[in-house]
Design a protein around this motif. Structure first.
Motif, short mmCIF file in Angstrom:
data_model
loop_
_atom_site.label_atom_id
_atom_site.label_comp_id
_atom_site.label_asym_id
_atom_site.label_seq_id
_atom_site.Cartn_x
_atom_site.Cartn_y
_atom_site.Cartn_z
N ARG A 119 0.84 -1.21 0.00
CA ARG A 119 0.00 0.00 0.00
C ARG A 119 0.87 1.26 0.00
NH1 ARG A 119 -1.15 3.25 3.86
NH2 ARG A 119 -0.59 1.78 5.53
N GLU A 120 1.90 1.25 0.85
CA GLU A 120 2.75 2.43 0.95
C GLU A 120 3.55 2.65 -0.34
OE1 GLU A 120 4.97 1.65 4.50
OE2 GLU A 120 3.35 2.33 5.83
N LYS A 121 4.02 1.56 -0.97
CA LYS A 121 4.75 1.69 -2.23
C LYS A 121 3.84 2.22 -3.35
CE LYS A 121 8.25 -1.83 -1.28
NZ LYS A 121 8.75 -3.20 -1.59
N ASP A 130 -7.89 5.49 1.09
CA ASP A 130 -7.97 5.05 -0.31
C ASP A 130 -8.31 3.57 -0.39
OD1 ASP A 130 -7.21 7.59 -1.22
OD2 ASP A 130 -5.08 7.09 -1.12
N ALA A 131 -7.62 2.78 0.42
CA ALA A 131 -7.86 1.33 0.40
C ALA A 131 -9.25 1.01 0.93
CB ALA A 131 -6.80 0.62 1.24
N GLY A 132 -9.68 1.72 1.96
CA GLY A 132 -11.00 1.48 2.52
C GLY A 132 -12.11 1.77 1.53
N ARG A 133 -11.96 2.86 0.76
CA ARG A 133 -12.97 3.21 -0.24
C ARG A 133 -13.06 2.12 -1.32
NH1 ARG A 133 -11.31 8.61 0.80
NH2 ARG A 133 -9.62 8.46 -0.74
N ALA A 134 -11.90 1.57 -1.70
CA ALA A 134 -11.91 0.53 -2.73
C ALA A 134 -12.63 -0.73 -2.26
CB ALA A 134 -10.46 0.19 -3.12
N LEU A 135 -12.58 -0.99 -0.94
CA LEU A 135 -13.24 -2.19 -0.39
C LEU A 135 -14.64 -1.89 0.13
CD1 LEU A 135 -10.33 -3.74 1.75
CD2 LEU A 135 -11.00 -4.33 -0.59
N ASP A 136 -15.00 -0.60 0.20
CA ASP A 136 -16.27 -0.17 0.79
C ASP A 136 -16.32 -0.56 2.26
OD1 ASP A 136 -18.73 1.09 0.82
OD2 ASP A 136 -19.84 -0.75 0.37
N VAL A 137 -15.19 -0.33 2.94
CA VAL A 137 -15.11 -0.55 4.39
C VAL A 137 -14.47 0.69 5.01
CG1 VAL A 137 -14.90 -3.07 4.15
CG2 VAL A 137 -12.83 -1.65 4.27
N THR A 138 -14.44 0.75 6.31
CA THR A 138 -13.80 1.87 6.98
C THR A 138 -12.28 1.77 6.84
OG1 THR A 138 -13.61 0.74 9.12
CG2 THR A 138 -15.68 1.90 8.66
N HIS A 139 -11.63 2.91 6.94
CA HIS A 139 -10.16 2.89 6.89
C HIS A 139 -9.59 2.10 8.07
CE1 HIS A 139 -10.81 6.26 9.69
NE2 HIS A 139 -9.60 5.99 10.14
N VAL A 144 -8.48 -9.17 0.21
CA VAL A 144 -7.05 -9.26 -0.10
C VAL A 144 -6.83 -9.22 -1.61
CG1 VAL A 144 -5.01 -10.73 0.04
CG2 VAL A 144 -6.51 -10.51 2.02
N GLU A 145 -7.64 -9.96 -2.35
CA GLU A 145 -7.49 -10.00 -3.81
C GLU A 145 -7.69 -8.61 -4.41
OE1 GLU A 145 -8.83 -12.81 -7.57
OE2 GLU A 145 -10.07 -12.79 -5.74
N LYS A 146 -8.71 -7.90 -3.94
CA LYS A 146 -8.99 -6.56 -4.48
C LYS A 146 -7.85 -5.60 -4.12
CE LYS A 146 -13.25 -5.26 -4.70
NZ LYS A 146 -14.62 -4.76 -4.42
N LEU A 147 -7.31 -5.73 -2.90
CA LEU A 147 -6.22 -4.85 -2.49
C LEU A 147 -4.96 -5.10 -3.32
CD1 LEU A 147 -6.52 -4.81 1.41
CD2 LEU A 147 -7.06 -2.96 -0.19
#
Length: 288
Positions: free
Chosen positions: A25-27, A34-43, A61-64
């Motif tokens: 994620r950091e790289k 950003d990651a939370g929005r992509a999963l539709d979950v809280t940060h 995990v797959e989506k991330l």
């Protein structure tokens, strides 16, 4: 919004995969949000995944992985296979009725470490206890527990001790206060048998046992027992563990662990050398 729920003490593999997700994620230059929005979950859910505080939901995990730029399907499938393995409960899960949640994490770390260092001022470490000694220790700590519960606790110690006889057994390096050997636990026969077990342990190539004699005077760790775990995994830092009456604390920040390491290194230099331990134990056994 969907959310992940805590799933008990994490396996070490789950900790490692969480750190790998954090690195990816950091790289990629993405935030928790950003990651939370992509999963539709809280940060916070993403943060807990990276900290191994919740299980690794495979669709998440797959989506991330795709979000973080991992598009090689072989790499993705490999990561997902590890995530499935990481979510499987350890052997200690079947003892969850008698194993506190805070100690389940200890057992997981113990099982994956390649070096275990410890200072013990009160009891023989669990990995080196006889069953009768373990039974007496558990009874002292849980005076009102039914017999079945005590026996389950003894069984946990028995399972943990398989660690020392496996092919890739870790180095176990313990500094034990002389008080441990002088405190009568379970009666003379139990203590003699326990000291005999310690003498046998000194002959194992992966066990290093040092005694801190009374005559050595004060030392850097008189405040209480602790363990330090080191792992053959780059992503996992050294972890220190300190137990108290109702729980435990885990430390993985470099400055915190360094304080434990420095104290233990100084104690190893102050304690009797390991090559004298067998004779020291033999002398105490004769006195009992």
């Amino acid at each position: 919004m969907g959310d992940a729920r805590p799933t008990g003490a994490p396996t070490v593999l789950r900790v490692v995969l969480g750190k790998r997700l954090q690195d990816l994620r950091e790289k990629a230059g993405l935030s928790f949000q950003d990651a939370g929005r992509a999963l539709d979950v809280t940060h916070a859910t993403v943060r807990r995944m990276e900290k191994a505080e919740v299980g690794l939901k495979i669709p998440y995990v797959e989506k991330l992985l795709h979000l973080y730029g991992v598009h090689n399907q072989t790499e993705v499938e490999g990561f997902l296979a590890l995530a499935r393995e990481a979510n499987r409960p350890g052997w200690w899960h079947r003892f969850r009725d008698v194993l506190p949640e805070w100690f389940s994490a200890f057992v997981s770390l113990e099982g994956e470490a390649n070096v275990i260092r410890a200072y013990e001022p009160h009891y023989v470490p669990g990995l080196l206890q006889t069953e009768d000694y373990a039974r007496a220790v558990l009874r002292a700590g849980q005076p009102h527990a039914p017999r079945e519960e005590i026996e389950r606790g003894v069984a946990v110690r028995r399972e943990r001790q398989h660690l020392l006889t496996r092919d890739n057994a870790p180095l176990l390096w313990v500094v034990m206060d002389e008080t441990v050997l002088r405190r009568p636990i379970g009666g003379p026969e139990v203590m003699r048998a326990q000291i005999s077990r310690l003498i046998e342990a000194t002959e194992l190539p992966q066990v290093r046992l040092q005694i801190m004699p009374f005559a050595s005077g004060p030392h850097p760790a008189m405040y209480g027992p602790f363990h330090i775990f080191r792992f053959p995994i780059d992503e996992l830092p050294d972890i220190a563990y300190a137990e108290n009456l109702i729980g435990a604390s885990y430390f993985d920040q470099r400055e915190d662990v360094s304080a434990f390491l420095e104290a233990l290194d100084r104690m190893c230099a102050q304690a009797a050398p390991a090559h004298t331990t067998k004779a020291f134990l033999g002398g105490i056994r004769k006195e009992i």
